[in-house]
Design a protein around this motif. Structure first.
Motif, PDB file in Angstrom:
ATOM      1  N   CYS A 237       0.836  -1.206   0.000  1.00 26.57           N
ATOM      2  CA  CYS A 237       0.000   0.000   0.000  1.00 26.57           C
ATOM      3  C   CYS A 237       0.870   1.254   0.000  1.00 26.57           C
ATOM      4  O   CYS A 237       1.975   1.254   0.556  1.00 26.57           O
ATOM      5  CB  CYS A 237      -0.923   0.013   1.219  1.00 26.57           C
ATOM      6  SG  CYS A 237      -2.007  -1.424   1.348  1.00 26.57           S
ATOM      7  N   SER A 238       0.351   2.321  -0.591  1.00 27.20           N
ATOM      8  CA  SER A 238       1.113   3.566  -0.680  1.00 27.20           C
ATOM      9  C   SER A 238       0.403   4.749  -0.047  1.00 27.20           C
ATOM     10  O   SER A 238       0.936   5.857  -0.016  1.00 27.20           O
ATOM     11  CB  SER A 238       1.410   3.883  -2.154  1.00 27.20           C
ATOM     12  OG  SER A 238       0.200   3.968  -2.902  1.00 27.20           O
ATOM     13  N   ALA A 239      -0.802   4.544   0.456  1.00 28.49           N
ATOM     14  CA  ALA A 239      -1.573   5.616   1.076  1.00 28.49           C
ATOM     15  C   ALA A 239      -2.522   5.007   2.094  1.00 28.49           C
ATOM     16  O   ALA A 239      -2.698   3.785   2.159  1.00 28.49           O
ATOM     17  CB  ALA A 239      -2.351   6.400   0.014  1.00 28.49           C
ATOM     18  N   VAL A 240      -3.143   5.875   2.909  1.00 26.32           N
ATOM     19  CA  VAL A 240      -4.075   5.402   3.939  1.00 26.32           C
ATOM     20  C   VAL A 240      -5.356   6.205   3.876  1.00 26.32           C
ATOM     21  O   VAL A 240      -5.387   7.341   3.379  1.00 26.32           O
ATOM     22  CB  VAL A 240      -3.466   5.501   5.360  1.00 26.32           C
ATOM     23  CG1 VAL A 240      -2.192   4.697   5.470  1.00 26.32           C
ATOM     24  CG2 VAL A 240      -3.230   6.953   5.748  1.00 26.32           C
ATOM     25  N   ALA A 241      -6.429   5.608   4.383  1.00 25.01           N
ATOM     26  CA  ALA A 241      -7.704   6.287   4.574  1.00 25.01           C
ATOM     27  C   ALA A 241      -8.192   5.967   5.975  1.00 25.01           C
ATOM     28  O   ALA A 241      -7.984   4.859   6.479  1.00 25.01           O
ATOM     29  CB  ALA A 241      -8.732   5.837   3.533  1.00 25.01           C
ATOM     30  N   LEU A 242      -8.819   6.948   6.622  1.00 20.40           N
ATOM     31  CA  LEU A 242      -9.286   6.763   7.990  1.00 20.40           C
ATOM     32  C   LEU A 242     -10.696   6.201   7.981  1.00 20.40           C
ATOM     33  O   LEU A 242     -11.579   6.707   7.280  1.00 20.40           O
ATOM     34  CB  LEU A 242      -9.258   8.087   8.752  1.00 20.40           C
ATOM     35  CG  LEU A 242      -7.897   8.781   8.826  1.00 20.40           C
ATOM     36  CD1 LEU A 242      -8.000  10.042   9.674  1.00 20.40           C
ATOM     37  CD2 LEU A 242      -6.844   7.847   9.386  1.00 20.40           C
ATOM     38  N   CYS A 243     -10.917   5.164   8.792  1.00 23.97           N
ATOM     39  CA  CYS A 243     -12.223   4.520   8.916  1.00 23.97           C
ATOM     40  C   CYS A 243     -12.655   4.624  10.380  1.00 23.97           C
ATOM     41  O   CYS A 243     -12.040   4.043  11.252  1.00 23.97           O
ATOM     42  CB  CYS A 243     -12.148   3.045   8.504  1.00 23.97           C
ATOM     43  SG  CYS A 243     -11.452   2.753   6.870  1.00 23.97           S
ATOM     44  N   GLY A 244     -13.691   5.381  10.634  1.00 19.30           N
ATOM     45  CA  GLY A 244     -14.132   5.494  12.017  1.00 19.30           C
ATOM     46  C   GLY A 244     -14.577   6.884  12.392  1.00 19.30           C
ATOM     47  O   GLY A 244     -14.763   7.180  13.563  1.00 19.30           O
ATOM     48  N   GLY A 245     -14.721   7.750  11.423  1.00 17.53           N
ATOM     49  CA  GLY A 245     -15.278   9.067  11.705  1.00 17.53           C
ATOM     50  C   GLY A 245     -14.386   9.906  12.588  1.00 17.53           C
ATOM     51  O   GLY A 245     -13.166   9.929  12.443  1.00 17.53           O
ATOM     52  N   GLU A 246     -15.000  10.578  13.547  1.00 16.78           N
ATOM     53  CA  GLU A 246     -14.285  11.557  14.368  1.00 16.78           C
ATOM     54  C   GLU A 246     -13.865  10.987  15.724  1.00 16.78           C
ATOM     55  O   GLU A 246     -13.852  11.703  16.719  1.00 16.78           O
ATOM     56  CB  GLU A 246     -15.180  12.787  14.580  1.00 16.78           C
ATOM     57  CG  GLU A 246     -15.537  13.505  13.290  1.00 16.78           C
ATOM     58  CD  GLU A 246     -14.302  14.007  12.562  1.00 16.78           C
ATOM     59  OE1 GLU A 246     -13.362  14.469  13.224  1.00 16.78           O
ATOM     60  OE2 GLU A 246     -14.279  13.907  11.316  1.00 16.78           O
ATOM     61  N   GLN A 247     -13.540   9.718  15.775  1.00 19.11           N
ATOM     62  CA  GLN A 247     -13.044   9.167  17.033  1.00 19.11           C
ATOM     63  C   GLN A 247     -11.735   9.852  17.408  1.00 19.11           C
ATOM     64  O   GLN A 247     -11.029  10.379  16.546  1.00 19.11           O
ATOM     65  CB  GLN A 247     -12.846   7.664  16.904  1.00 19.11           C
ATOM     66  CG  GLN A 247     -14.151   6.905  16.697  1.00 19.11           C
ATOM     67  CD  GLN A 247     -13.989   5.416  16.877  1.00 19.11           C
ATOM     68  OE1 GLN A 247     -13.340   4.971  17.814  1.00 19.11           O
ATOM     69  NE2 GLN A 247     -14.586   4.638  15.981  1.00 19.11           N
ATOM     70  N   PRO A 248     -11.380   9.863  18.708  1.00 18.97           N
ATOM     71  CA  PRO A 248     -10.196  10.615  19.150  1.00 18.97           C
ATOM     72  C   PRO A 248      -8.915  10.246  18.413  1.00 18.97           C
ATOM     73  O   PRO A 248      -8.040  11.087  18.223  1.00 18.97           O
ATOM     74  CB  PRO A 248     -10.105  10.249  20.639  1.00 18.97           C
ATOM     75  CG  PRO A 248     -11.496   9.902  21.031  1.00 18.97           C
ATOM     76  CD  PRO A 248     -12.094   9.257  19.838  1.00 18.97           C
ATOM     77  N   GLY A 249      -8.789   8.971  17.983  1.00 13.40           N
ATOM     78  CA  GLY A 249      -7.560   8.566  17.336  1.00 13.40           C
ATOM     79  C   GLY A 249      -7.409   9.058  15.913  1.00 13.40           C
ATOM     80  O   GLY A 249      -6.307   8.991  15.344  1.00 13.40           O
ATOM     81  N   ALA A 250      -8.473   9.571  15.300  1.00 10.56           N
ATOM     82  CA  ALA A 250      -8.410   9.961  13.900  1.00 10.56           C
ATOM     83  C   ALA A 250      -7.383  11.066  13.673  1.00 10.56           C
ATOM     84  O   ALA A 250      -6.604  11.024  12.712  1.00 10.56           O
ATOM     85  CB  ALA A 250      -9.792  10.400  13.415  1.00 10.56           C
ATOM     86  N   ALA A 251      -7.360  12.064  14.538  1.00 12.51           N
ATOM     87  CA  ALA A 251      -6.436  13.186  14.358  1.00 12.51           C
ATOM     88  C   ALA A 251      -4.988  12.735  14.506  1.00 12.51           C
ATOM     89  O   ALA A 251      -4.110  13.184  13.757  1.00 12.51           O
ATOM     90  CB  ALA A 251      -6.745  14.289  15.367  1.00 12.51           C
ATOM     91  N   LEU A 252      -4.734  11.848  15.452  1.00  8.71           N
ATOM     92  CA  LEU A 252      -3.365  11.365  15.636  1.00  8.71           C
ATOM     93  C   LEU A 252      -2.928  10.510  14.455  1.00  8.71           C
ATOM     94  O   LEU A 252      -1.789  10.603  13.989  1.00  8.71           O
ATOM     95  CB  LEU A 252      -3.256  10.570  16.935  1.00  8.71           C
ATOM     96  CG  LEU A 252      -1.847  10.078  17.295  1.00  8.71           C
ATOM     97  CD1 LEU A 252      -0.887  11.239  17.473  1.00  8.71           C
ATOM     98  CD2 LEU A 252      -1.888   9.230  18.556  1.00  8.71           C
TER      99      LEU A 252
END
Length: 404
Positions: A237-252
Motif C-alpha cells: 500500500c502507498s496511502a491510507v484512509a481513515l475509517c471510524g469518523g471523528e473518534q479521538p484517534g483519527a487526528a493522531l
C-alpha cells in the motif's frame, strides 16, 4: 585488530506451518546467500528455521567460504520448533563465539557452559518485541550474563513487524567490565561495526556509536511509525484512509500518516493501494465503542488518555513558525469523566477496580468482547493487550453481564 561484521536476522514464526516447500525455499535462500561469501569477504551469521532430518529447529547458521560452515540450534525454542542439544561455541575466522539463541540469554547455565567450552565473545541474536521499558530490561539481562562470565556480549535484535509484535532493533555491545561500547539507533535500519581487539585480558570492543533509545512519548511515536510503515510495505500500500469518523484517534493517525507519507498520503476513502486505518483505541475496545471498519488498527492497544498525551507531544515537536498544530487542540480536550484509570485497574493490575462507575465499566467490559473480535488487528504495545492472550467469552453466564 579484528573487525567482525556480523549480520543476524530472523523473525518469530508463531503458528506458521513449517511445511516442506517453505523449508526448501529457506534452504535455497540460505545457500544463495552463502555463495556470496565465497570471495573472501565477511562471514555472515543468519537466523533461519532449519530442517535436520525429521526435526525443525530455530537455528543460527555460519555462512563462510561459500557454504554453511556451522550451525547451532536453540535449546529453549518456542513452538513450532524442536529443541536442539547443547553445543559449544562457533569458530568464526578463528574466534570462538558463544551464540545464545533467543531464550538462552535468560539461562545463566547456557552462557556459563559456552564460557567453559572456550567461547571468548558472547553473541545474542534475538527477536525481542518492543514494550515500554524493554530496553532497560534487555540491558539488565545482558549485564547479568557478562557479570557471570566475564565475557563481552553483542546483543542484536530484529527490526520490523511480525503480526501483532513489533521489533525495534537497537543492538548494543557490552565489554567484559559491563561498560557499554556500542549502542545502535533504535527503530532505524542500517549497519554498525563492532571492532574488537584482543589483549592480555581477552577481547574488548572499541567505543563506537552510542545512541540512547528513545523513551516515553518519543519511543511510542516511533513504534507507531514503525508499525504503520511495516504494514504498508508488506501489504503493498502507498496511502491510507481513515475509517471510524471523528473518534479521538483519527487526528493522531492523520498526523502519523502525514509524517510517514507526506501530505498526499492521506486519502478520503478506500481504493487501490490504500490501507484502511481503524481509528479505535483501547478505551473504546474496553467499552464496546470501537468501530469495526478498516484493515489495520494501529492505536488499538493505547488508552484514549495516552493518545491525548501523544498528540500534545507531537505538537511540541512541530517546526518553529508552523501555524497549525499537527494534532488539532479540539482532539486533545480532556473528557469530563475519564474511564481509563478504572479500566486500567481492571485490566492491567489484575484486581477489582474501585470507584463510582467501576461496576458499570466492568459490565461494559464483559459485554464488549464480541465487538473486540470484529475490530481489525493492530500492534501489541502493552502486556495486557486485547487479543489472543486476553479474551473474554462472547456468551457466558458471568457476574455483571447483561442478559441477552
Amino acid at each position: 585488530m579484528a573487525c567482525a561484521e556480523l549480520s543476524v536476522t530472523g523473525a518469530p514464526l508463531g503458528d506458521l506451518p513449517l511445511h516442506g516447500s517453505f523449508l526448501d525455499a529457506v534452504a535455497k535462500a540460505v545457500a544463495d546467500l552463502a555463495a556470496e561469501t565465497s570471495d573472501g569477504g565477511p562471514a555472515i551469521l543468519v537466523g533461519a528455521p532449519w530442517r535436520d532430518g525429521d526435526r525443525v529447529h530455530d537455528a543460527v547458521l555460519l555462512l563462510d567460504g561459500g557454504k554453511v560452515a556451522e550451525m547451532r540450534f536453540a535449546q529453549h525454542p518456542s513452538p513450532p520448533f524442536d529443541a536442539g542439544a547443547p553445543a559449544g561455541p562457533i569458530a568464526v575466522r578463528g574466534v570462538p563465539l558463544g551464540v545464545l539463541i533467543g531464550a538462552e540469554l535468560d539461562d545463566a547455565d547456557a552462557a556459563e557452559t559456552l564460557r567453559e567450552t572456550g567461547a571468548e565473545i558472547l553473541l545474542a541474536p534475538c527477536a525481542s518485541p518492543w514494550l515500554a521499558g524493554m530496553p532497560d530490561l534487555r540491558l539488565n539481562l545482558a549485564v547479568a550474563r557478562v557479570t557471570e562470565t566475564g565475557l563481552p556480549l553483542a546483543w542484536l535484535n530484529l527490526l520490523g513487524g511480525q503480526e501483532e509484535a513489533l521489533f525495534d532493533g537497537g543492538a548494543f555491545v557490552l565489554n567484559g567490565d559491563c561498560s557499554l561500547a556500542v549502542q545502535a539507533e533504535a527503530f532505524a535500519p542500517g549497519l554498525f561495526a563492532a571492532r574488537f581487539r584482543r589483549g592480555p585480558g581477552g577481547w574488548a570492543c572499541a567505543t563506537g556509536s552510542l545512541a540512547p533509545p528513545p523513551e516515553g512519548e518519543a519511543a511510542l511515536y516511533r513504534v507507531l511509525l514503525l508499525a504503520l510503515a511495516d504494514r504498508l510495505a508488506k501489504g503493498g500500500c502507498s496511502a491510507v484512509a481513515l475509517c471510524g469518523g471523528e473518534q479521538p484517534g483519527a487526528a493522531l493517525l492523520a498526523a502519523l500518516a502525514a509524517d510517514l507519507l507526506g501530505p498526499d498520503g492521506l486519502r478520503d476513502g478506500p481504493g487501490p493501494g490504500v490501507l484502511g486505518l481503524a481509528t479505535c483505541d483501547k478505551t473504546g475496545l474496553a467499552l464496546g465503542h470501537a468501530g469495526t471498519d478498516g484493515d489495520f488498527a494501529p492505536l488499538r492497544d493505547l488508552w484514549a488518555g495516552e493518545l491525548r498525551r501523544l498528540g500534545r507531544w507531537r505538537n511540541r515537536q512541530s517546526s518553529a513558525g508552523t501555524t497549525e498544530p499537527a494534532v488539532p487542540e479540539a482532539a486533545l480536550t480532556e473528557p469530563g469523566s475519564d474511564p481509563d484509570p478504572v479500566l486500567a485497574a481492571l485490566l492491567d493490575n489484575g484486581r477489582a477496580a474501585y470507584g463510582q462507575d467501576a461496576e458499570a465499566y466492568e459490565t461494559a467490559l464483559l459485554a464488549a468482547e464480541g465487538c473486540r473480535r470484529r475490530v481489525p488487528p493492530g500492534p501489541r504495545l502493552s502486556r495486557t493487550a486485547f487479543g489472543r492472550d486476553r479474551r473474554y467469552p462472547v456468551v457466558a453466564e458471568l457476574p455483571g453481564r447483561p442478559a441477552g
